[in-house]
Design a protein around this motif. Structure first.
Motif, short mmCIF file in Angstrom:
data_model
loop_
_atom_site.label_atom_id
_atom_site.label_comp_id
_atom_site.label_asym_id
_atom_site.label_seq_id
_atom_site.Cartn_x
_atom_site.Cartn_y
_atom_site.Cartn_z
N ASP A 268 123.12 32.34 54.13
CA ASP A 268 123.08 33.68 53.85
C ASP A 268 124.13 34.56 53.99
O ASP A 268 124.18 35.60 53.17
N PHE A 269 124.85 34.35 55.16
CA PHE A 269 125.91 35.25 55.30
C PHE A 269 127.40 34.55 55.34
O PHE A 269 128.35 35.23 55.70
N GLY A 270 127.39 33.19 55.16
CA GLY A 270 128.72 32.49 54.88
C GLY A 270 129.07 31.88 56.11
O GLY A 270 128.20 32.10 57.17
N HIS A 271 129.84 30.90 56.06
CA HIS A 271 130.13 30.14 57.24
C HIS A 271 131.02 30.69 58.35
O HIS A 271 130.97 30.60 59.42
N LEU A 272 131.99 31.80 58.06
CA LEU A 272 132.76 32.58 58.76
C LEU A 272 131.88 33.38 59.74
O LEU A 272 132.07 33.28 60.91
N VAL A 326 119.80 36.17 74.10
CA VAL A 326 120.52 35.67 72.57
C VAL A 326 119.77 36.41 71.76
O VAL A 326 120.01 36.99 70.72
N GLU A 327 118.24 36.66 71.92
CA GLU A 327 117.37 37.58 71.17
C GLU A 327 117.78 38.94 70.84
O GLU A 327 117.75 39.38 69.88
N ASN A 328 118.37 39.49 72.12
CA ASN A 328 118.80 40.60 72.02
C ASN A 328 120.32 41.11 71.82
O ASN A 328 120.81 42.25 72.01
N THR A 329 121.01 40.00 71.46
CA THR A 329 122.48 40.15 71.08
C THR A 329 122.76 40.32 69.73
O THR A 329 122.18 39.53 68.77
N GLU A 330 123.78 40.96 69.28
CA GLU A 330 124.11 41.15 67.90
C GLU A 330 125.52 40.44 67.73
O GLU A 330 126.44 40.54 68.48
N PHE A 331 125.40 39.15 67.28
CA PHE A 331 126.77 38.38 67.03
C PHE A 331 127.49 38.94 65.94
O PHE A 331 128.61 38.29 65.88
N SER A 332 127.06 39.49 65.00
CA SER A 332 127.75 39.92 63.80
C SER A 332 127.13 41.05 63.06
O SER A 332 125.99 40.86 63.03
N PRO A 333 127.75 42.10 62.83
CA PRO A 333 127.38 43.50 62.11
C PRO A 333 126.59 42.89 60.67
O PRO A 333 125.95 43.67 60.25
N GLU A 334 127.34 41.92 60.21
CA GLU A 334 126.84 41.54 58.82
C GLU A 334 125.22 40.92 58.91
O GLU A 334 124.50 40.75 57.97
N ASN A 336 121.34 41.02 59.62
CA ASN A 336 120.41 41.89 59.57
C ASN A 336 119.17 41.57 60.36
O ASN A 336 118.06 42.10 59.90
N ARG A 337 119.19 40.50 60.91
CA ARG A 337 118.06 39.90 61.98
C ARG A 337 118.25 39.51 63.02
O ARG A 337 119.55 38.87 63.34
N PRO A 338 117.41 39.09 63.87
CA PRO A 338 117.73 38.73 65.24
C PRO A 338 118.05 36.96 65.20
O PRO A 338 117.61 36.36 64.35
N ILE A 339 119.18 36.74 66.08
CA ILE A 339 119.43 35.38 66.10
C ILE A 339 118.47 34.64 67.34
O ILE A 339 118.71 35.35 68.63
N THR A 340 117.93 33.70 67.28
CA THR A 340 117.05 33.09 68.36
C THR A 340 117.40 31.78 68.30
O THR A 340 118.12 30.85 67.86
N VAL A 341 117.27 31.11 69.92
CA VAL A 341 117.56 29.75 70.10
C VAL A 341 116.03 29.20 70.59
O VAL A 341 115.45 29.78 71.31
N SER A 342 116.00 27.79 70.52
CA SER A 342 115.03 27.24 71.12
C SER A 342 115.80 26.29 72.17
O SER A 342 116.99 25.86 72.16
N GLY A 343 115.05 25.89 73.32
CA GLY A 343 115.62 24.82 74.26
C GLY A 343 114.67 23.83 74.82
O GLY A 343 113.31 24.05 74.78
#
Length: 384
Positions: A268-272, A326-334, A336-343
């Protein structure tokens, strides 16, 4: 001041090889030392000329010409190197001229064996040792030593022939001592400065080498994208933790994380942007670590956090904190949805035969977290 700094950097900067920096010092420093030698000789000859009632130039002209030639010669070798860029030729030219022409010429014209000039021969041999590689250095050192021995022998045997300036047998004793003292201090200061410069250059070079070795070491054990340790280091670190566990019975736990739906992030947002997420997640993990915890990139978007001395319960609590961060961190302004992790969390037990079995349990718990909704942490306690 800035211009002088630039000149110094161009001549003696760390970007230059050590031998080239030393050649610059020898050529330019030789010019300065020659000027000092000229001054020392001029003072001695002037005092002797007055005491003998003769003209300064009648006994001092040959020595002054040779001294001035020294200054010109050193500058000439410097500019020859700048034009030809042939360092080996320039160094050889410098040493041949220094040891076979200039120093012997000064010796014969400013007092011979009874003057202070033999002290300068030491500098010629020192330059040979420092500026040449082993084999040519040994050959040149032997030839120069024989040459200087012949000069000493014939100037002592035939002083009337080999002392062209103010011969030692007409030089007053006080003048001879003055000349030797001035030449001694000139050579001592020049050699001391030379050794100091070399020591400083060596220390700088060693520091730079150590920094490069450290960088190479880090590159060999770290993942270049995330800055976390690589898989090879991870396995060795867990092995050492297991050995410590066997000795002290101290617990050791690991957490395996996986970024949820990471392929969709790339699509959706590219490899960069995907790379930004990898780096950002790695930073979150490292900022959540204790000093002796280790973060490693296990492969792709999977990371493992090793926690020596931590029980499964402690590791689970830490994993939950990381998941929420992680759920509350913005990793990139591009994005538009939360990033989540499983562990998946696993604690080491003595029934594990290999490191891979230990990791496999954490991987199994991670798989369960992914299959049951993602954005969660699974461990043995949560399965009960």
């Amino acid at each position: 001041m800035e211009k002088l700094k630039n000149i110094y950097t161009n001549l003696f900067g760390e970007q230059l090889p050590l031998k080239e920096r030393f050649f610059h010092f020898a050529a330019l420093g030789g010019s300065l030392a020659s000027l000092l030698a000229t001054a020392a000789s001029a003072i001695s000859i002037y005092r002797v000329a007055n005491s003998l009632g003769v003209s300064f130039w009648s006994i001092g002209l040959p020595g002054m010409v040779i001294c001035f030639t020294c200054v010109v010669f050193f500058l000439l070798t410097f500019f020859i190197f700048k034009i030809t860029k042939n360092l080996k030729f320039s160094i050889l030219l410098c040493l041949v001229g220094l040891n076979f022409v200039l120093f012997p010429g000064l010796f014969l014209t400013v007092g011979g064996i009874g003057s202070g000039m033999p002290i300068y021969f030491v500098m010629g041999l020192v330059f040979t040792v420092l500026m040449l590689d082993t084999k040519p250095m040994i050959i040149m050192f032997i030839i120069e030593s024989i040459w200087y021995a012949l000069i000493f022998y014939f100037s002592g045997r035939y002083p009337e022939v080999f002392n062209l300036g103010t011969p030692f047998f007409v030089m007053p004793e006080w003048a001879m001592y003055l000349d030797e003292a001035m030449d001694f201090f000139t050579v001592a200061i020049s050699t001391s400065v030379l050794v100091k410069v070399l020591a400083v250059c060596f220390e700088i070079q060693q520091k730079r080498t150590n920094e490069l070795l450290k960088q190479l070491e880090e590159l060999s054990v770290k993942d270049p994208l995330s800055g976390a340790y690589n898989r090879r280091f991870l396995l060795k670190y867990i092995e050492s933790g297991i050995e410590k566990h066997k000795e002290t019975n101290a617990p050791i736990s690991i957490i395996m994380f996986d970024i949820d739906k990471f392929k969709r992030v790339n699509d959706d947002f590219g490899h960069l942007v995907g790379d930004d997420v990898i780096k950002g997640f790695s930073e979150v993990l490292m900022n959540s670590c204790r000093n002796y915890d280790v973060v490693a990139r296990y492969g792709g978007e999977e990371f493992i956090l090793v926690m020596p001395g931590a029980s499964e319960e402690t590791a689970y609590a830490r994993a939950e904190q990381i998941r929420k961060t992680v759920e509350n961190t913005e990793f990139s302004p591009e994005i538009n949805r939360p990033i989540t992790v499983s562990g998946g969390v696993a604690g080491y037990v003595s029934t594990f035969k290999t490191v891979e079995e230990f990791i496999a349990v954490a991987d199994e718990h991670l798989y369960t977290a992914k299959e049951t909704g993602r954005n969660k942490i699974v461990w043995n306690g949560s399965l009960d």
